[in-house]
Design a protein around this motif. Structure first.
Motif, PDB file in Angstrom:
ATOM      1  N   LEU E  98       1.001  -1.116  -0.041  1.00 24.93           N
ATOM      2  CA  LEU E  98      -0.147   0.043  -0.057  1.00 24.93           C
ATOM      3  C   LEU E  98       0.870   1.278  -0.006  1.00 24.93           C
ATOM      4  O   LEU E  98       0.547   2.268  -0.704  1.00 24.93           O
ATOM      5  CB  LEU E  98      -1.049  -0.115   1.028  1.00 24.93           C
ATOM      6  CG  LEU E  98      -2.087  -1.122   1.379  1.00 24.93           C
ATOM      7  CD1 LEU E  98      -2.795  -0.916   2.541  1.00 24.93           C
ATOM      8  CD2 LEU E  98      -2.949  -0.996   0.231  1.00 24.93           C
ATOM      9  N   TYR E 134      -6.792  -2.119  -1.253  1.00 27.46           N
ATOM     10  CA  TYR E 134      -6.549  -0.966  -1.979  1.00 27.46           C
ATOM     11  C   TYR E 134      -8.030  -0.142  -2.067  1.00 27.46           C
ATOM     12  O   TYR E 134      -8.034   1.059  -2.029  1.00 27.46           O
ATOM     13  CB  TYR E 134      -6.288  -1.282  -3.523  1.00 27.46           C
ATOM     14  CG  TYR E 134      -6.159  -0.315  -4.279  1.00 27.46           C
ATOM     15  CD1 TYR E 134      -5.286   0.842  -4.383  1.00 27.46           C
ATOM     16  CD2 TYR E 134      -7.378  -0.163  -5.399  1.00 27.46           C
ATOM     17  CE1 TYR E 134      -5.354   1.867  -5.381  1.00 27.46           C
ATOM     18  CE2 TYR E 134      -7.534   1.021  -5.985  1.00 27.46           C
ATOM     19  CZ  TYR E 134      -6.584   1.975  -5.945  1.00 27.46           C
ATOM     20  OH  TYR E 134      -6.592   2.847  -6.880  1.00 27.46           O
ATOM     21  N   TYR E 138      -8.432   3.501  -0.688  1.00 30.17           N
ATOM     22  CA  TYR E 138      -9.112   4.646  -1.408  1.00 30.17           C
ATOM     23  C   TYR E 138     -10.154   5.398  -1.038  1.00 30.17           C
ATOM     24  O   TYR E 138     -10.621   6.583  -0.974  1.00 30.17           O
ATOM     25  CB  TYR E 138      -9.375   3.852  -2.981  1.00 30.17           C
ATOM     26  CG  TYR E 138      -9.771   4.997  -3.891  1.00 30.17           C
ATOM     27  CD1 TYR E 138      -9.036   5.442  -5.081  1.00 30.17           C
ATOM     28  CD2 TYR E 138     -11.089   5.536  -4.141  1.00 30.17           C
ATOM     29  CE1 TYR E 138      -8.997   6.327  -6.068  1.00 30.17           C
ATOM     30  CE2 TYR E 138     -11.394   6.430  -5.063  1.00 30.17           C
ATOM     31  CZ  TYR E 138     -10.604   6.793  -5.959  1.00 30.17           C
ATOM     32  OH  TYR E 138     -10.890   7.717  -6.894  1.00 30.17           O
ATOM     33  N   GLN E 158      -2.228   2.119  -8.793  1.00 32.10           N
ATOM     34  CA  GLN E 158      -3.300   1.372  -8.415  1.00 32.10           C
ATOM     35  C   GLN E 158      -2.706  -0.201  -8.143  1.00 32.10           C
ATOM     36  O   GLN E 158      -1.950  -0.678  -8.894  1.00 32.10           O
ATOM     37  CB  GLN E 158      -4.493   1.271  -9.441  1.00 32.10           C
ATOM     38  CG  GLN E 158      -5.574   0.210  -9.002  1.00 32.10           C
ATOM     39  CD  GLN E 158      -6.741   0.037 -10.163  1.00 32.10           C
ATOM     40  OE1 GLN E 158      -6.629   0.930 -11.203  1.00 32.10           O
ATOM     41  NE2 GLN E 158      -7.860  -0.493  -9.926  1.00 32.10           N
ATOM     42  N   THR E 192       1.313  -3.161 -10.143  1.00 32.63           N
ATOM     43  CA  THR E 192       0.288  -1.954 -10.357  1.00 32.63           C
ATOM     44  C   THR E 192      -0.315  -1.952 -12.027  1.00 32.63           C
ATOM     45  O   THR E 192      -0.015  -2.942 -12.738  1.00 32.63           O
ATOM     46  CB  THR E 192       1.019  -0.730 -10.328  1.00 32.63           C
ATOM     47  OG1 THR E 192       1.969  -1.170 -11.422  1.00 32.63           O
ATOM     48  CG2 THR E 192       1.914  -1.045  -9.161  1.00 32.63           C
TER      49      THR E 192
END
Lengths: 238, 238, 238, 238, 238, 238
Positions: E98, E134, E138, E158, E192
């Motif tokens: 992260l 994730y 977010y 991401q 990613t």
């Protein structure tokens, strides 16, 4: 008048989802309002040393809370390296409540551990845990009967729990977090469907309470648990 | 009929020795029959973080048992590296009971820790600890008044505790170890001299008990604690 | 000249109460001045793994201090989760001292744990613990003889301990807390009635000490323990 | 006659390698026969809370043993989750010995931690640790002087240690593991170059020993440490 | 050919439920086949000491498994008193993953803890945790933007994760428990959306694997995570 | 261009001292530049419970670092009471790497614990530990063959490890501490002499890396380990 807008003798919305956990021999997700507890009952052949050779079984419980089950994040007990006094007190209560309605001689030398993990907390988690744990335990025993490990379900009673409290001098049923934080007194009742008291734990939070008030709370608890017994039976298809 | 030969409503012989510990600001050795608990109240200036700046004081308790206070030696908790769930449950109960009769605003930002250490155990140690702790706490506050740290003793009630139980269907007062081991149910009552209930913890050991039985136990507890309040006052010279 | 006003070679007032603890097979409450230690000897059938099958017994000790035994409250070791280095050092010393005068072959495969718990501390707690522990151990063995578990008491010596120190250049006997805090050096001697040295632990607190000073301290210790041996025998009715 | 073939008053072969550790401010690898201990002295600006504002410094020690320093592998203390009583006893001894020859006022508010880690064990590890730790500490202070943190080395004495014992009735110097396992008594002496005693710890392993025997062991220790002081000075280039 | 009947390059059925936890600033329940992980992101103002004054934020993770998430009940880590090495390894991996896509300067001095608790385990829990975390992270950042604590979401990439393995010589995507138990090798890839590798952890379970095999696993992982990125975006309404 | 002045594909100076530890069945002190790790392999007859009766052996590892192995002193894990997550992650990696090249059926029911203790740290300690542990393990097995406990050395491969990283966009071999602290990404490779991959652990420290970069690091690792295999064989006299 209650923060929740409920009548004094009104339970929160209750939902019991039996069989929620995929791997456990018995399980139940119980939701009372926002409070949500996952109860799983695990059957194991091993038994505590002090019971070996007695022919008796063992039923015990463990309790936990996800770190963000609460409004602000709490420490993870595994990371801190020990269970809090509150956690231990609750899991001992759940265990005693379940043993009180189990015929441990009929059970034979096996053990069942009921894990009660709070996914979301909004007051009354220990009572919800007991009510849900009964369903998980029942299903685990039913599983043992289906597997021919037991001849019949070794339960001699049905148990459920609810908390009551004095809120602005009024006895109210099934406190949520907002009510609990502001109650003068609160009491947890673990009752059987046959009308017996398994555990009562009353605590004055602000001023001592009277015998009459204790009785009023007990009446509310009887009314509340009678609905919970119905919900348990419905969930179990009884 | 009771193993102890006592009447159902008869307390054990009670003795309170105030000022037993030489260094503590307040102390009391309480003996109820064979059970013996040393209670010391220690005044400290530091206060838990969550109370800093609130102007409120803190009263807390710790509980322990000498390894050979019991019939057979138990593990030393310090050697095992942790306090048992039972120990934590008891010390939380003692702390709540004392806070219930303390005016923590009047106390100001100081803290008192009451240590309750069981020298000899024969049932009812947690109740004896509460009854003795009240005396130790009173004396510690009196010490603060004598030292001009406090203007008056910030107590708003008097608290004592006793256990009652159902022994062969009969409600009996102040269980000793032999009676407790064989009781159908037992309940600990923490009551105030003004007649209020601070804590009630009832547990069915064999079969659930009824509301009427709970009431009968409560009546016994009221009778028992009224004698304990007298003994506390005598010990304090009040 | 000593803070206590005692002569350099004067012990504190000593009191030994054998059989003080109700449940233990052997026990002794020892008081030396203000210092007070409860010693209980517990007989158990189980034995450490490394002795199984050897025919030898085991004698060990545990040491603790009530949180408010001291002038200001100390942390409870059980709550902190571990025993301090000091505690472990002391309990190892007590255990070795007792094993030194025990015929572990004659004892057979059983174990005795002597718990030494300080009720009030005013210096010299480890020495008082050893002196009291001898009496508790003797009584536990006597109990075994009375129960026909042992044919005779398996002790091959008598042990007692005392601390000595250099206080303002003068060797003095049996330091209390005030003297100990200000001593240049102190030494704990564990001696036998037959005149042997079981343990000697001398530590320079300020400046190193000389061989002559060590000898002077040892002479004081011999004189002090000879009185303690008498007190032990009197307490045991020997 | 000794298993090692040495004369009663003969030290093992001694080797001191100053500066062995690359990162530490001071270090020394000491080898006495097969026993090998790595001593590193780390200078840190932070100081224990109880010394803040006193102008005094702190010298402390930690002790450890690699799991396979011994003939058979021992548990790793980090994996077991705690240091043994023996480890704590030893590191407290090393710390006291070093503080006894340090002028902590001249040192100012800084701290030095001396880590003594046993790479190979063959008896006498605590004594070797003290002798090596002195060299590491000296070098760390010298480093502080070189860095202008201190005006001069704040040592007021020179310290070394050796164990002696009674082996088959004969007093012998510097026990190795085989001798130590079979000794009737052993004693560790921490002495200064000026002839003073900093610590003496004597223990009867089999039978109590006499005052004369204690004196004989002390004479051996004086002779042994006088050689160790020479070795320390040689290693330090003094 | 796979126990699951899936094609070698076929992911399990994936479901992401954003906002599942009622109290957390961001949360996501991720289900991959039977594996189910609850991820909650908690925003806190406090920051680790080493970051104070740097202007940088902190993102960290904790991982846990309900005792009966697995086929047979595992010990509760809180009851055992420590987190296993496996647990610590996994939570360190999630935290690194992260942080790799967070602009900690843009985040400012606040911290986010992502708790990943496995409700049901059937292989691939650490990868599912990263993929779900994730989404929770977010949403927590989005919450901070909505509350005007942050000007924009400080994410610079991401991230998603999937495990691949060699099963009977064939590279397969997204191992479930049955496949994982029998795989020759397995590798977890944290990738990613921009095609970069954040973490790769490959382990030979039976025999070492080749460079070509590692590449084949990486290709599968790229294909698998591209679907996961789509599922994350769909859950986030992007 | 590298802080160390080495070429991108240049290993640090490597030294392997087999048999360094006196008591262990197998041992090796490995030095790679300044990094120095002592590896000892201890043979024990006992075996973990889950392997009893399977006929299989066990190889495991523990890892530790002396407190002052590093530039500034780190806490002693034994004193802190637990091993860090990093320590546990590393020792699990070493254990898996050794088991990957051991024929545990041929080994029979015995266990070998390889302790890897870092005496001096300058980057790459886990890789050095694996490379040295292989030599210690080989020697311990050779010892078992010499003692007729095993018929032949039950190794089915040769293993070594090296870390590689991206330093200022350039792939470089065998990072030291200065390089590691500033690397964009680093990866540890555990490879066999037969060209297989046992473990790969790659982590993006700053920005994600590409597949091509991963491959470049792997090529460097192959080149580096081929030299390490030679050094191992030379140390073993093969």
């Amino acid at each position: 008048m209650r923060p929740s807008g409920r009548f004094p003798d009104q339970l929160r919305d209750v939902e019991l989802k039996p069989g929620f956990a995929r791997h456990a021999e018995g399980s139940c997700l119980i939701r009372m309002g926002v409070t949500e507890v996952l109860c799983t009952a695990s059957v194991e052949a091993r038994i505590p040393p002090f019971l070996r050779g007695t022919g008796k079984g063992w039923v015990t419980a463990e309790y936990g809370m996800l770190p963000r089950a609460t409004h602000t994040r709490g420490d993870r007990e595994a990371a801190r390296g020990k269970q809090s006094g509150r956690t231990q007190e609750i899991q001992r209560l759940i265990g005693r409540s379940l043993r009180a309605i189990t015929d441990r001689n009929a059970m034979g030398e096996m053990s069942i551990t009921v894990d009660c993990d709070v996914l979301t907390a909004d007051g009354g988690t220990r009572c919800a845990a007991i009510t849900g744990a009964y369903v998980a335990l029942y299903l685990a025993f039913k599983h043992c009967v289906a597997k021919n490990v037991l001849a019949k379900i070794p339960l001699i009673g049905q148990v459920a729990a609810v908390s009551c409290g004095l809120y602005k001098e009024t006895p109210v049923l099934d406190l949520d977090y907002a009510e609990d934080s502001d109650a003068q007194a609160d009491a947890n009742f673990v009752l059987t469907a046959a009308g017996g008291i398994v555990e009562v734990q009353g605590t004055a939070e602000q001023a001592p309470f009277s015998e009459a008030q204790l009785m009023a709370l007990l009446q509310l608890a009887k009314s509340g648990t009678s609905q919970l017994f119905g919900a348990q039976n419905a969930a179990l298809g009884l």
